[in-house]
Structures are given as structure tokens and as C-alpha cells.
Design an enzyme around this catalytic site. Sequence first.
Site, PDB file in Angstrom:
ATOM      1  N   LYS A  93       0.721  -1.894  -0.076  1.00 45.21           N
ATOM      2  CA  LYS A  93      -0.081   0.212  -0.162  1.00 45.21           C
ATOM      3  C   LYS A  93       0.694   1.546  -0.064  1.00 45.21           C
ATOM      4  CE  LYS A  93      -3.753   1.588  -0.029  1.00 45.21           C
ATOM      5  NZ  LYS A  93      -3.755   2.546  -0.805  1.00 45.21           N
ATOM      6  N   GLN A 114       7.097   3.794   4.348  1.00 41.61           N
ATOM      7  CA  GLN A 114       5.751   3.221   4.319  1.00 41.61           C
ATOM      8  C   GLN A 114       5.670   2.564   4.681  1.00 41.61           C
ATOM      9  OE1 GLN A 114       3.574   5.469   0.929  1.00 41.61           O
ATOM     10  NE2 GLN A 114       1.997   5.387   2.945  1.00 41.61           N
ATOM     11  N   LYS A 129       5.700   2.164  -3.013  1.00 43.47           N
ATOM     12  CA  LYS A 129       5.231   2.849  -4.070  1.00 43.47           C
ATOM     13  C   LYS A 129       5.947   3.051  -4.585  1.00 43.47           C
ATOM     14  CE  LYS A 129       4.396   7.267  -1.980  1.00 43.47           C
ATOM     15  NZ  LYS A 129       3.927   7.751  -0.831  1.00 43.47           N
ATOM     16  N   GLY A 168      -2.380   8.113  -4.735  1.00 44.83           N
ATOM     17  CA  GLY A 168      -2.430   9.214  -4.832  1.00 44.83           C
ATOM     18  C   GLY A 168      -0.509   9.716  -4.469  1.00 44.83           C
ATOM     19  N   ASP A 169       0.344  10.869  -4.325  1.00 51.92           N
ATOM     20  CA  ASP A 169       1.091  11.534  -3.783  1.00 51.92           C
ATOM     21  C   ASP A 169       1.394  12.266  -4.615  1.00 51.92           C
ATOM     22  OD1 ASP A 169       3.167  10.978  -2.188  1.00 51.92           O
ATOM     23  OD2 ASP A 169       4.490  11.688  -3.197  1.00 51.92           O
ATOM     24  N   THR A 213      -4.273  13.260   4.838  1.00 52.47           N
ATOM     25  CA  THR A 213      -3.386  14.202   5.205  1.00 52.47           C
ATOM     26  C   THR A 213      -2.892  14.803   6.289  1.00 52.47           C
ATOM     27  OG1 THR A 213      -2.726  12.796   3.473  1.00 52.47           O
ATOM     28  CG2 THR A 213      -0.860  13.268   4.620  1.00 52.47           C
ATOM     29  N   ASN A 244      -1.804  18.707  -1.523  1.00 55.56           N
ATOM     30  CA  ASN A 244      -3.404  18.900  -0.894  1.00 55.56           C
ATOM     31  C   ASN A 244      -2.955  18.650   0.490  1.00 55.56           C
ATOM     32  OD1 ASN A 244      -3.444  15.354   0.562  1.00 55.56           O
ATOM     33  ND2 ASN A 244      -5.305  16.353  -0.990  1.00 55.56           N
TER      34      ASN A 244
HETATM   35  N1  GLU Z   1       1.004   9.203  -0.724  1.00 52.91           N
HETATM   36  C1  GLU Z   1       0.920   8.714   0.436  1.00 52.91           C
HETATM   37  C2  GLU Z   1       1.356   9.034   1.713  1.00 52.91           C
HETATM   38  O1  GLU Z   1       2.585   8.673   1.153  1.00 52.91           O
HETATM   39  C3  GLU Z   1      -0.792   8.103   0.306  1.00 52.91           C
HETATM   40  C4  GLU Z   1      -0.972   6.786   0.224  1.00 52.91           C
HETATM   41  C5  GLU Z   1      -1.856   6.337  -0.084  1.00 52.91           C
HETATM   42  O2  GLU Z   1      -2.809   6.657   0.601  1.00 52.91           O
HETATM   43  O3  GLU Z   1      -1.864   5.099  -0.089  1.00 52.91           O
HETATM   44  O4  GLU Z   1       1.303   8.258   2.528  1.00 52.91           O
END
Ligand code: GLU
Length: 448
Positions: A93, A114, A129, A168-169, A213, A244
Site C-alpha cells: 500500500k 511507507q 510506492k 496518490g502522492d 493527510t 493536497n
Molecule cells: N502518498 C501518501 C503517503 O505518502 C498516501 C498513500 C496511500 O494512501 O496509499 O502516505
Amino acid sequence: MSNIDEKLQPILDQVLRRNAGEAEFHQAVTEVLESLGRVVAKHPNYLDRALIERICEPERQVIFRVPWIDDRGEVRMNRGFRVQFNSALGPYKGGLRFHPSVNIGIIKFLGFEQIFKNALTGLPIGGGKGGSDFDPKGCSDNEVMRFCQSYMTELYRHLGEYTDVPAGDIGVGGREIGYLFGQYKRLTNRYEAGVLTGKGLVYGGSRARTEATGYGATYFVQRMLETRGNGFEGRRVVVSGSGNVAIYTIEKVQELGGKVVACSDSSGYIVDEEGIDLDLVKEIKELGRERISKYAARQSRAHFVEKGSIWDVPCDVAMPSATQNELTGRDARALIANGVIAVGEGANMPSTPEAVRLFREAGVLFGPGKAANAGGVATSALEMQQNASRDSWTFEQTERRLADIMHGIHDTCAATAEEYGSPGDYCLGANVTGFVRVAEAMRALGVI
Ligand code: GLU
């Protein structure tokens, strides 16, 4: 100059050798291994069966060509990535980043972070990722759609609600997730809502995911501030970025009584001493996809600074919410000289190791990204829950879960830091708590 336990040094040396030139990945691994000395002193069995070596090596890395055709009919080509780092706790994830700076080292640093972040949420999600060096800036909507379709045409075979669930990121928001999901659905002929998160509300998204976030980072900092007496009420706050994470950080800080006086994008920063007009920021950045300088053009009391550092703006609370290594040792010194009391990382690894050390030495409350910004991915896991049960929760219900999760992360990190003899060291608390959860699962699953 690292501070590594002698038993962990050979592991780090091997990671540095094996992943030559991947500076951000080295930085992320070094930071975690620095925290693990006290863990392996207490529990030497975490050194068995090359467990730490295995945590530092992705389970799978996919790199692929992404050809697409621009509006002039020219063929363009980018590189796509997905690093499936660790699935001991659940399906991989983590988000997708579309930005010209993306390379395998960046994706590996983000994937590594992550793993621990996701473990900290307490929800059943592994770490991964992905992304591309594609630059959406200046692209038309059709170009972005064609790029997303081409990207998914390769990636779909590696995904699945039980396998790997992107979101997203930077450079990937609701629009991109929509195009990616559309192509996945078409290729697989399945309405598998749980394969992506950050979806729109009309096709299986979760309420509060967009805000999660930024809101989560603010809840985390609020809890840190409360350990020193009071929260955001009456505080001056600087939030870098205007994407965001930054937007919903500003929103929640303002709701909790703080005054956000500056924000930025890659072109510079704006200062508004009366407090940022968030509707204007949303109009410029979310709807217009324009530069932040437009804020000062539209709001005469504000000014735009093209060169220099946003961290020179005096504040009580700093929330770096733009990108990695945006807050340097020099910036940390400026913030400390101006009396900063708390720093909460909305972005992933925005503070350099020197900045983190300076904050620690100065006694500044410091919430590292993998704890403070975990609200996004936590709410992604809540989106997966809703998809699995074919349900959709109210905003209030979802936000309440998010707040509980963030408070839980804060309190667990604080308790772990205390247990390991460094009260108030949220970096240690986050790294150790995340690591122990993943390590326990990996031990149970054997050498895989
Ligand atoms: N990109 C976000 C992070 O850095 C969210 C990742 C997600 O929701 O899977 O955690």
C-alpha cells in the site's frame, strides 16, 4: 557520520553498497537503523534470519516503459516504477508520484518509509510506492489521461485488492486516480473498487480521504502541543507547499484556532500576516492549477517572495508539507532562532538529518512524517474497508476514526520513546513501533 550500533553497521554498509547512488534511500534506511540499536540490544533475536537485511530489500521492483502521445501527435516516453517493498502486514500500500525528479532511489525511500508508517496505523497494510518521471505540469487534461492509461496498461498486472493498492502522492490526485481506475477496470473487466484508493466519491471513494493527510498531521501536532500545555489556539504557523497536504493542513489549523501566515510552491512563497485566505489558495491551486504568486496578485495585503526560504518566516509551529529535504540545517537554525516550538512533517522526509538533529538538540517537538502524515494512508485503509463491505461512511464517522488513529499513533510513539529511554523522541518512537510490528509478522511468516 552515522550513529549506528556496531551490529547494524554491516547491514547498513551492505545496503549502501548494493544501492549505490540512491541518496534518499540511504538517508531513509540510515535513519531507521540508527533507531534500532536499542531494540536489538533488548531483543537480539531481531538480528536472526537476516530479518533486518530482508526489511531493507524490496520484495519486488517493477520498472517499465510508458509511451504516450501528446496533443501535437508526438510520441513521448517516460519511465514507470512500482516498488513492492513489504507485505508482511497486508497488501502493498502506498501512493504513486508523478514528478520529473522521480527515480528508483526516490521510490525506494518512499516505499521504505511507507512500511513503517503503514505499520504505525495499526491497520492491515504492507508498504509500497510507485510513480513516474512524467511531469504533469503544463500537460492538457487529455495528455494526463493518455499517460495514466498507458501507465496502467503495464501496472495493472501487478495490482489487485489483495496484492497491491496504489493511491496518490505528488502529481497524482483525484483526476489521475480516476483515469487509472477507469483503465484498470477496462483491462480487467472487473469493478474492483479496492484496487486503488483516493477515488472520487461517486465511484467508491471515502469521505475525508482528500482531507486526511493534512487533517491527520494537524491532529498529531495538536497532541504534541498538548503535552506542553495548549494546542494551536493563537499560534503562528507556517505550512510549506500548497498541494493536497498543505491545503488541508491549513484548513484544520485554522479550525483549531491557529493562524497560518505563509505557504509556498516550487516558484516561491507568500506571506499573509492576516492569515491565509484558504478559499483563494484552493481556487488558485486546486481549480486553476496555477502558481502561488497569483495569491499576492489577488490579495494586496500579502506579498510573494521568489527567492529565499519560507522557514525564515517567524512561527511557533512549522509544518513542512512540500517534499523531501526541503528543510535544511540552515532552515532549522533560522526556525529555532525565531522560537519555533513544534515541527510536524506533512511531507515525506522533508527535514534533512542535520535539521532533525538540531530540532532534537534544541528540544523542539518534532513529529516525523512517517507518524505525522500517516493519516492519508490510514484513511486509504478505511476506504479499502468500505469497499470490501460495499458500504460508505459519513464524513463525521470517517474523520472520527482518523482522529482516533492519529491520537493513537502519537500516544504509542510517545510511550515507545519513553520505554526506550528517550522521552519525547517521536523519531525513535515511530521507527521502533513500526519496526517491531513488521518484524513480529516477518518472524511468524518464516524466511520468505
Ligand atoms: N502518498 C501518501 C503517503 O505518502 C498516501 C498513500 C496511500 O494512501 O496509499 O502516505
